[in-house]
Every structure is written in structure tokens, then in C-alpha cells.
Scaffold this motif. Structure first.
Motif, PDB file in Angstrom:
ATOM      1  N   ILE A   1      -8.279   3.215   3.778  1.00 33.81           N
ATOM      2  CA  ILE A   1      -8.370   4.613   4.208  1.00 33.81           C
ATOM      3  C   ILE A   1      -7.400   4.864   5.347  1.00 33.81           C
ATOM      4  CG2 ILE A   1      -9.881   6.361   5.220  1.00 33.81           C
ATOM      5  CD1 ILE A   1     -12.211   5.097   3.745  1.00 33.81           C
TER       6      ILE A   1
ATOM      7  N   GLN B   1      -0.369   6.714  -2.457  1.00 33.56           N
ATOM      8  CA  GLN B   1      -1.295   7.455  -1.621  1.00 33.56           C
ATOM      9  C   GLN B   1      -2.082   8.464  -2.445  1.00 33.56           C
ATOM     10  OE1 GLN B   1       0.313   8.447   2.189  1.00 33.56           O
ATOM     11  NE2 GLN B   1      -0.981  10.250   2.417  1.00 33.56           N
TER      12      GLN B   1
ATOM     13  N   CYS C   1       0.843  -1.195   0.000  1.00 30.56           N
ATOM     14  CA  CYS C   1       0.000   0.000   0.000  1.00 30.56           C
ATOM     15  C   CYS C   1       0.878   1.245   0.000  1.00 30.56           C
ATOM     16  CB  CYS C   1      -0.927  -0.015   1.206  1.00 30.56           C
ATOM     17  SG  CYS C   1      -2.099  -1.380   1.191  1.00 30.56           S
TER      18      CYS C   1
ATOM     19  N   VAL D   1     -10.062  12.981   2.681  1.00 29.13           N
ATOM     20  CA  VAL D   1      -9.715  11.577   2.891  1.00 29.13           C
ATOM     21  C   VAL D   1      -8.349  11.281   2.280  1.00 29.13           C
ATOM     22  CG1 VAL D   1     -10.305   9.188   2.276  1.00 29.13           C
ATOM     23  CG2 VAL D   1     -12.094  10.761   3.009  1.00 29.13           C
ATOM     24  N   GLU D   2      -7.501  10.638   3.049  1.00 27.91           N
ATOM     25  CA  GLU D   2      -6.236  10.109   2.539  1.00 27.91           C
ATOM     26  C   GLU D   2      -6.358   8.592   2.508  1.00 27.91           C
ATOM     27  OE1 GLU D   2      -3.151  11.484   5.098  1.00 27.91           O
ATOM     28  OE2 GLU D   2      -3.015  13.431   4.112  1.00 27.91           O
ATOM     29  N   CYS D   3      -6.028   7.990   1.379  1.00 26.92           N
ATOM     30  CA  CYS D   3      -6.127   6.540   1.266  1.00 26.92           C
ATOM     31  C   CYS D   3      -4.971   6.023   0.407  1.00 26.92           C
ATOM     32  CB  CYS D   3      -7.472   6.114   0.668  1.00 26.92           C
ATOM     33  SG  CYS D   3      -7.890   6.918  -0.888  1.00 26.92           S
TER      34      CYS D   3
ATOM     35  N   ARG E   1      -8.997   0.132  -1.948  1.00 26.08           N
ATOM     36  CA  ARG E   1      -8.300   1.144  -1.170  1.00 26.08           C
ATOM     37  C   ARG E   1      -8.335   0.796   0.312  1.00 26.08           C
ATOM     38  NH1 ARG E   1     -11.298   4.482  -4.914  1.00 26.08           N
ATOM     39  NH2 ARG E   1     -10.001   5.962  -6.056  1.00 26.08           N
TER      40      ARG E   1
ATOM     41  N   PRO F   1     -11.209   5.836   9.162  1.00 32.05           N
ATOM     42  CA  PRO F   1      -9.797   5.479   9.021  1.00 32.05           C
ATOM     43  C   PRO F   1      -9.544   4.014   9.395  1.00 32.05           C
ATOM     44  CG  PRO F   1     -10.007   7.608  10.074  1.00 32.05           C
ATOM     45  CD  PRO F   1     -11.390   7.053   9.979  1.00 32.05           C
TER      46      PRO F   1
END
Length: 251
Positions: free
Chosen positions: A66, A45, A42, A114-116, A64, A90
Motif C-alpha cells: 500500500i 500501480q 513494484c 487506496v493506492e497500491c 500488494r 500506507p
């Protein structure tokens, strides 16, 4: 789908213990190799601004995990009314199943920034059925099962519970999910949801939500300030909302 320019970058500093790993580890004690696999795969980003969609109805979402921020699965009717099916927090994953699931093909919208991370490679590796990754694979299956449990609980909330019971049940569920991800204490959590989002999730009018929250605060059941919620009387909320622990554990 909302038009947007994706902010995608390769990250070499994925946290050593992400919320996703903490959640999965509550289901099954992952090996260090399995934890390293998640961190290694992962790496791409993506940042999704609040209000933008991950995907639109009928289209499978890109796998994805989160890292931060809140999103929701929803459907908007022709008259503009919205029904929220559930919230993504998250540590949650989406689109990780080998076969498409209806929940992953609903419209998914970021409620906050949102960051994923892209988890396509993680899904592909797990599909190979390597015994070394068995506990991770089973943990992801259990996490998806919990999503189904939450959806059934949501049906009961909408169909049979009072406004206070609906709100109390949802707040306890969100608190438990955040706690498993290591993101809140027993009684206090960050709650970046508007009253409109609560109304759209719980099938209530905005006025009804506002009045019920005010009543819950007057009765010293909860306290709310600057986006933070404190549960003051968990025992009563559990009783009035018929709340129980449903999260599967494989230990």
C-alpha cells in the motif's frame, strides 16, 4: 466482492523511499540492492476507491504494497454487523507470504481511496531464497509477526479493556505504525477513521465511542480537528491502556 473497474497503470516514478521501505528498514537495515529490488518490482500501480473490496472472504488476496490510503480487514455477519480485525496503513503489505494466511483471506476493504502496487513479482523473487535478499525476507517475516502481535493485542482490547483503554491503545498503536512509516509526528497524526469504524473495530456502540472520545477530549488526553488527532497526554494513555512497544527489530 464489490464490483469495480480497476484503475491500473504502470508507474515509472515509484518514490525512492516509500513508506513500505521505511517500515522494513526499521526492522532490518536493508542493503541498497534490496531497496532497489522493491522499487524495481513494484511497478504496476492500482487505485481502489473508498468502500471497494480488495478481495472477499476465503479468497487469497493478490500480493500488494500500500502506497497511500487506509483499508481494513473485516467480517460482516448475516444481520449486517461488522467486526474489523485490523487496519492496513500506507507501507503495509498483504498477501506476501509464500503460504496463504487466514488474515490474507479475510475480506479487505478500502476505507479511503487506496493506492497500491502489485507485489507478485516481489513475492516470487523472495521465494527463491537468494542470500542477497535475506534481510528483506527476514524483515517481511518480522512484519507479518507484528501483524499477529497486533491481532493478539486486539483480542485483549475486545475482551478485557474498558472503552477508554480500548480507544487509547488503538490510537497509540496506529500512531506508532504511522511514525515508523514516516507519516506522522510524535503526537499528531492524520486519522481518517469514522466513529463507526472505531466502533466496529473495538466492539463498542457508536454512542459509547462518541461519549468516550468526548470524555477523552474534556480530560485533555487527545484533541481532534478536521481529521487530525493530537495525543496530549501519552503517559496517561499508556498507563490506562497497558500499552507497550511490541515491534520486532533485527538490527
Amino acid at each position: 466482492m464489490t464490483s469495480r473497474a480497476l484503475n491500473v497503470r504502470r508507474s515509472f516514478s515509484v518514490p525512492a523511499d516509500t513508506a513500505a521501505l521505511r517500515i522494513l528498514n526499521t526492522v532490518a537495515r536493508l542493503s541498497e540492492e534490496e531497496r532497489a529490488l522493491v522499487r524495481r518490482l513494484c511497478v504496476f500501480q492500482e487505485v481502489i476507491p473508498a468502500g471497494d473490496a480488495f478481495t472477499s472472504e476465503g479468497r487469497a488476496v493478490t500480493p500488494r504494497l500500500i502506497l497511500s490510503g487506509w483499508a481494513c480487514r473485516q467480517r460482516t455477519l448475516a444481520d449486517g454487523q461488522r467486526q474489523i480485525f485490523g487496519f492496513l496503513l500506507p507501507g503495509d503489505g498483504l498477501g506476501l507470504a509464500a503460504e496463504p494466511r487466514p488474515l490474507d483471506e479475510t475480506t479487505t476493504v478500502a476505507l479511503t481511496r487506496v493506492e497500491c502496487v502489485d507485489a507478485v513479482m516481489l513475492r516470487e523473487i523472495l521465494s527463491l531464497q537468494d542470500p542477497r535478499h535475506d534481510r528483506l525476507r527476514r524483515a517481511l517475516i518480522a512484519a507479518r509477526r507484528y501483524e499477529d502481535i497486533c491481532l493478539l493485542n486486539h483480542v485483549v482490547r475486545l475482551g478485557r479493556q474498558s472503552a477508554m483503554a480500548r480507544i487509547g491503545h488503538l490510537l497509540l498503536e496506529l500512531r506508532d505504525r504511522l511514525q515508523r512509516a514516516g507519516l506522522c509526528s510524535v503526537d499528531r497524526m492524520h486519522l481518517p477513521l469514522t466513529q463507526e469504524a472505531l466502533a466496529d473495530a473495538l466492539g463498542l456502540s457508536l454512542v459509547h465511542v462518541s461519549r468516550t472520545l468526548s470524555q477523552m477530549k474534556r480530560n485533555r488526553l487527545i484533541a481532534m480537528q478536521s481529521g487530525w488527532l493530537t495525543i496530549l497526554d501519552e503517559s496517561y494513555l499508556r498507563s490506562v491502556s497497558d500499552y507497550g512497544a511490541d515491534y520486532p527489530v533485527l538490527h
